[in-house]
Design a protein around this motif. Structure first.
Motif: not given
Length: 427
Positions: A406-427
């Protein structure tokens, strides 16, 4: 081009993602039905049927372990190999480490507070000889030897032994090595093979998830049979209560609060991660649950695969909220039973010891128990009491593993939201 996606992968991603509400309802119904049927089988106590359930549970455990070992290595190698200096790989890693340490420290701190408030009673001095026998062969283990065993002496040894920390170390070295290679056909071919193998593993993972209700039924029947045999708490009732309470408060209060502060819905995330949490509860292995954790995050919650396949293997290895609480409470409880007065400074010291010890724990069944045993024995703390704790650890291990995932899941979702719009588009 970074993170290029083949047509086959695009079709597979479309087919496996965006699970409908109706589909989730059917899945939840199947899980609940499996729990009910498994409980009834366990209560029935039929020896032949229980043997079949044990067989099915063992098969599922082996299959998840079989996939978990390569998925840890391949996912980390693939992600690191694709991270260029201009990408946000460093930022993803930094956020992962920050939230891992934050949640783990909070778990240890919560355990210390509950121990100070509840003050679990000591166990009677007379220990059975069997309790002493349980821990005799582990007393010679050194915590430094545990750390030393992380360094592999050959390439295959970590994979054969299933040493998660060693696998992580090897994968990180290979991934970073590929990332620093000069652009060439060899590098491109190497990354292509690794990415292809990764997608193959995820197809196998989804096949396993499709038959997961059968595994849950078997795990439940196995658990009920074990519980019917009886777990005698005796003088350990208050200790047991402190450990379980710290895990449940961390699970249902602390982590959801962190999610809310980050603008995330904990109920939605819990619902999406339900398959992983179910497997964690019964398998008692966060490493073994990793394939389901990654698939649930990507399919149900649409976590960017570049985040999930980087963050979750790392979190599975070092993000041990449940283990941190167990190490602190158990170690301090052993000190208390040895006649040592437990004060504020002792508890504070163990908050940091437990945090960093938990980071070095392997996400396998009973890994935290043996890590705690080797840690306290290396500090010359009497450990015979660990033999009495062992009968109740099966339940503790289940809840701990669920908390870890559950903690792993929380960290992954937090990091995912933090990185939204900051990662390059996938081809």
């Amino acid at each position: 081009m970074l993170f290029r996606t083949s047509r086959i992968h695009a079709a597979a991603a479309t087919a496996l993602s965006k699970v409908s509400g109706k589909g989730r309802a059917i899945t939840a119904t199947l899980y609940i039905g499996a729990l009910i049927v498994g409980s009834l089988i366990g209560f029935a106590g039929n020896t032949d049927i229980n043997a079949v359930m044990d067989f099915i549970a063992t098969v599922f455990t082996r299959l998840f372990s079989f996939i978990a070992v390569p998925i840890i290595a391949v996912s980390l190698i693939s992600t690191l190999a694709n991270l260029s200096k201009n990408s946000k790989g460093g930022s993803i890693f930094a956020h992962t480490i920050f939230y891992t340490l934050l949640t783990t420290i909070l778990a240890a701190l919560l355990g210390a507070v509950l121990f100070a408030v509840i003050k679990p009673a000591n166990v009677p001095a007379a220990l059975s000889s069997s309790a002493a026998d349980v821990v005799t062969k582990y007393e010679s283990l050194s915590y430094l030897e545990h750390i030393q065993n992380i360094i592999p002496n050959n390439l295959l040894q970590p994979f054969v032994a299933g040493n998660v920390l060693s696998i992580l170390l090897v994968a990180a070295a290979f991934g970073l090595g590929i990332a620093t290679m000069k652009e060439s056909k060899n590098k491109e071919a190497l990354i292509s093979v690794i990415s292809g193998f990764q997608e193959l593993l995820f197809i196998l993972i989804h096949w396993l998830i499709n038959i997961l209700p059968l595994g849950i039924m078997a795990f439940t029947a196995q658990l009920v049979t074990q519980l019917e045999a009886g777990i005698i708490l005796g003088g350990l009732a208050t200790y047991f209560g402190v450990v379980i309470s710290s895990n449940l408060i961390q699970m249902f209060v602390i982590l959801p609060l962190i999610l809310l502060l980050k603008g995330l819905n904990p109920i939605k995330i819990a619902r999406g991660m339900l398959p992983a949490l179910a497997v964690a509860l019964f398998s008692k292995s966060s490493a073994g649950t990793l394939p389901v954790t990654m698939a649930s995050a990507e399919d149900n919650l649409h976590v960017d695969r570049r985040v999930s396949r980087f963050v979750l293997p790392i979190c599975t290895t070092i993000n041990m909220n449940g283990c941190a609480a167990f190490i602190l409470i158990t170690s301090v409880y052993l000190l208390q039973n040895a006649g040592i007065e437990i004060g504020f400074s002792t508890l504070l010291t163990w908050v940091f010891i437990a945090t960093f010890a938990a980071v070095g724990n392997a996400g396998v069944p009973m890994g935290c128990y043996f890590l705690t045993l080797s840690l306290v024995s290396s500090m010359n703390i009497p450990v015979t009491l660990m033999g009495i704790i062992l009968p109740v650890y099966a339940v503790i291990d289940m809840i701990e593993t669920s908390l870890n995932v559950w903690s792993d899941s929380c960290v992954a979702n937090i990091v995912n939201k933090t990185m939204q719009g900051k990662l390059p588009e996938e081809a």
